[in-house]
Write an enzyme that holds these catalytic residues in place. Sequence first.
Site, PDB file in Angstrom:
ATOM      1  N   GLU A  31       0.877  -1.169   0.000  1.00 41.73           N
ATOM      2  CA  GLU A  31       0.000   0.000   0.000  1.00 41.73           C
ATOM      3  C   GLU A  31       0.911   1.215   0.000  1.00 41.73           C
ATOM      4  OE1 GLU A  31      -3.639   2.201   2.381  1.00 41.73           O
ATOM      5  OE2 GLU A  31      -1.927   1.449   3.486  1.00 41.73           O
ATOM      6  N   ARG A  33       1.413   4.788   0.365  1.00 42.31           N
ATOM      7  CA  ARG A  33       0.779   5.972   0.911  1.00 42.31           C
ATOM      8  C   ARG A  33       1.440   7.206   0.303  1.00 42.31           C
ATOM      9  NH1 ARG A  33      -2.184   5.834   5.716  1.00 42.31           N
ATOM     10  NH2 ARG A  33      -2.104   8.105   5.451  1.00 42.31           N
ATOM     11  N   ARG A  58      -4.205   9.517   0.802  1.00 41.80           N
ATOM     12  CA  ARG A  58      -5.221   9.759   1.826  1.00 41.80           C
ATOM     13  C   ARG A  58      -5.319  11.229   2.214  1.00 41.80           C
ATOM     14  NH1 ARG A  58      -8.198   6.539   1.688  1.00 41.80           N
ATOM     15  NH2 ARG A  58      -7.258   4.725   2.680  1.00 41.80           N
ATOM     16  N   HIS A 121     -13.477   5.486   6.826  1.00 40.49           N
ATOM     17  CA  HIS A 121     -12.776   5.426   8.106  1.00 40.49           C
ATOM     18  C   HIS A 121     -13.557   6.214   9.157  1.00 40.49           C
ATOM     19  CE1 HIS A 121      -9.641   4.656   5.100  1.00 40.49           C
ATOM     20  NE2 HIS A 121      -8.982   4.008   6.036  1.00 40.49           N
ATOM     21  N   LYS A 147     -13.971  -0.980   1.672  1.00 36.73           N
ATOM     22  CA  LYS A 147     -13.103  -1.022   2.851  1.00 36.73           C
ATOM     23  C   LYS A 147     -13.739  -0.218   3.983  1.00 36.73           C
ATOM     24  CE  LYS A 147      -8.634   0.547   4.634  1.00 36.73           C
ATOM     25  NZ  LYS A 147      -7.423   1.353   4.337  1.00 36.73           N
ATOM     26  N   GLN A 213      -2.475  -0.978  14.250  1.00 35.15           N
ATOM     27  CA  GLN A 213      -1.844  -1.902  13.311  1.00 35.15           C
ATOM     28  C   GLN A 213      -0.819  -2.774  14.014  1.00 35.15           C
ATOM     29  OE1 GLN A 213      -0.142   0.310  10.050  1.00 35.15           O
ATOM     30  NE2 GLN A 213      -1.929   0.002   8.754  1.00 35.15           N
TER      31      GLN A 213
END
Length: 227
Positions: A31, A33, A58, A121, A147, A213
């Site tokens: 991923e 970012r 993001r 999110h 997601k 995480q």
Amino acid sequence: MDFQSFVLAASTGNLAETDDPVVQARANAVEYRMDLASKPLESLSQYDGTLPVIATNRVEWEGGKAPDTEDRIAKLKTAAANPAVEAVDIELEAIKRGDADQLLSESHVKNGETSVIVSVHDFDRTPRIEDLRDLLDQALEYGDIGKLAVKANGVEDVPPLLTVTREFAAQGQKVATMAMGEAGSHSRAVAPLYGSTVGYAPAKPGQATAPGQLDLTTLASLIETLS
């Protein structure tokens, strides 16, 4: 990358970290970012790694570092055309605002060459189970994968998320779900059992890109043990 089986993505803003032997051995994808990179498109153009890339730029209002400008989406659109990028992640709210129309209409995205992850999110709470279902329904209206990352304020917040995950997976829908925060960290190892198709862990230990995480080695080992 068709996401027919579980994909463990190593999250990073530095593509050089993907050369790490642990990342190569444990991750199925990267991923990237872009919002954490100083020169995201330049770095992506130089990427010659073997792991497929999920490009994420993001925005600040959904936990990232990218300013809320048209340039943010333009960079993600450019990234989506890169051969190494097999999926892009765009926020549901950005789509609802009309910010991502051009990204979603690009031929390489529309024709399925690049998968679209539509993400939601909630960094404050876990919504009611009815709302979890509704959010995933909305995400899947636009994306190949929905997601949903929510904040677990207690372990009791995790079972509803797993229930919804299983419901959608049983219907053949591709979803990626996780409960953020310390109380929800175990969901990252358990959710794949319920049908979550993408998981995330930092490429470099100690540099989490989201609350709760687990490090890549730990998460990969747990998923392998439980599966």
